[in-house]
Design a protein around this motif. Structure first.
Motif, short mmCIF file in Angstrom:
data_model
loop_
_atom_site.label_atom_id
_atom_site.label_comp_id
_atom_site.label_asym_id
_atom_site.label_seq_id
_atom_site.Cartn_x
_atom_site.Cartn_y
_atom_site.Cartn_z
N GLU A 1 63.43 -75.08 18.83
CA GLU A 1 64.86 -74.73 18.74
C GLU A 1 65.07 -73.22 18.76
O GLU A 1 65.84 -72.70 19.52
N SER A 2 64.38 -72.50 17.90
CA SER A 2 64.48 -71.04 17.86
C SER A 2 63.10 -70.41 17.90
O SER A 2 62.87 -69.37 17.30
N ILE A 3 62.17 -71.04 18.59
CA ILE A 3 60.81 -70.55 18.67
C ILE A 3 60.45 -70.33 20.13
O ILE A 3 60.63 -71.22 20.96
N PHE A 4 59.94 -69.14 20.43
CA PHE A 4 59.61 -68.76 21.80
C PHE A 4 58.19 -68.23 21.87
O PHE A 4 57.70 -67.61 20.92
N LEU A 5 57.55 -68.47 23.01
CA LEU A 5 56.22 -67.96 23.28
C LEU A 5 56.33 -66.97 24.43
O LEU A 5 56.91 -67.29 25.47
N PHE A 6 55.78 -65.78 24.23
CA PHE A 6 55.74 -64.75 25.27
C PHE A 6 54.28 -64.41 25.51
O PHE A 6 53.54 -64.15 24.57
N ALA A 7 53.86 -64.42 26.76
CA ALA A 7 52.46 -64.18 27.09
C ALA A 7 52.36 -63.14 28.20
O ALA A 7 53.17 -63.12 29.11
N PRO A 8 51.34 -62.30 28.12
CA PRO A 8 51.12 -61.33 29.21
C PRO A 8 50.57 -62.02 30.46
O PRO A 8 50.27 -63.21 30.44
N SER A 9 50.42 -61.28 31.51
CA SER A 9 50.01 -61.86 32.79
C SER A 9 48.57 -62.38 32.77
O SER A 9 48.22 -63.24 33.56
N CYS A 10 47.74 -61.91 31.85
CA CYS A 10 46.35 -62.36 31.81
C CYS A 10 46.19 -63.72 31.16
O CYS A 10 45.10 -64.31 31.19
N VAL A 11 47.26 -64.29 30.58
CA VAL A 11 47.20 -65.58 29.92
C VAL A 11 47.89 -66.61 30.81
O VAL A 11 48.98 -66.37 31.31
N THR A 12 47.21 -67.75 31.01
CA THR A 12 47.81 -68.80 31.84
C THR A 12 48.41 -69.87 30.96
O THR A 12 47.92 -70.14 29.88
#
Length: 143
Positions: free
Chosen positions: A132-143
């Motif tokens: 609901e209010s939780i987001f995942l942000f990943a750099p380009s090196c993570v698939t």
């Protein structure tokens, strides 16, 4: 034996298989069973992930090509927008970030998501909404 008689034998529990196959199995008696197989022969496979004796007794296998910092996940529960530059800095250090925005006001949370999403886009990373209010942000090196 016909198909129906075999089916009947299976259903009734008769051991029809013993009569259908030869019990005369041929064994190669030239092989001495007391002698162990040679190591390093053509049938043995070398362990291509052998990392030496540093992990003896451990179930941990190193992943070649991935440093420990690339595998780090940072969990943040910010209370204000002022904590968002820490998230951008972590992304620049190639860390994956999970941000729980339940502690923030909805308008500030939207501003925070937009800010971190912009930083993620700038480094060619990607984002996912986990809850609901939780987001995942990943750099380009993570698939």
């Amino acid at each position: 034996m016909s198909l129906f008689s075999r089916l009947k034998s299976v259903v009734t529990g008769d051991d029809y298989l013993d009569s259908d196959y030869d019990d005369d199995l041929e064994y190669d008696e030239s092989v001495d069973s007391a002698e162990p197989a040679p190591r390093g022969g053509s049938l043995s496979m070398a362990n291509q992930f052998d990392l030496g004796d540093s992990f003896i007794g451990s179930n941990v296998i190193g992943m070649p090509g991935i440093s420990s910092s690339a595998a780090e996940v940072m969990v943040m529960e910010p209370r204000s927008f002022d904590e968002m530059p820490k998230a951008i800095q972590a992304l620049r250090e190639r860390k994956t970030i999970i941000i729980n925005l339940t502690m923030m006001e909805p308008d500030q949370a939207q501003r925070a998501v937009d800010f971190v999403a912009g930083g993620t886009f700038a480094i060619d990373g990607h984002q996912e909404r986990v809850g609901e209010s939780i987001f995942l942000f990943a750099p380009s090196c993570v698939t």
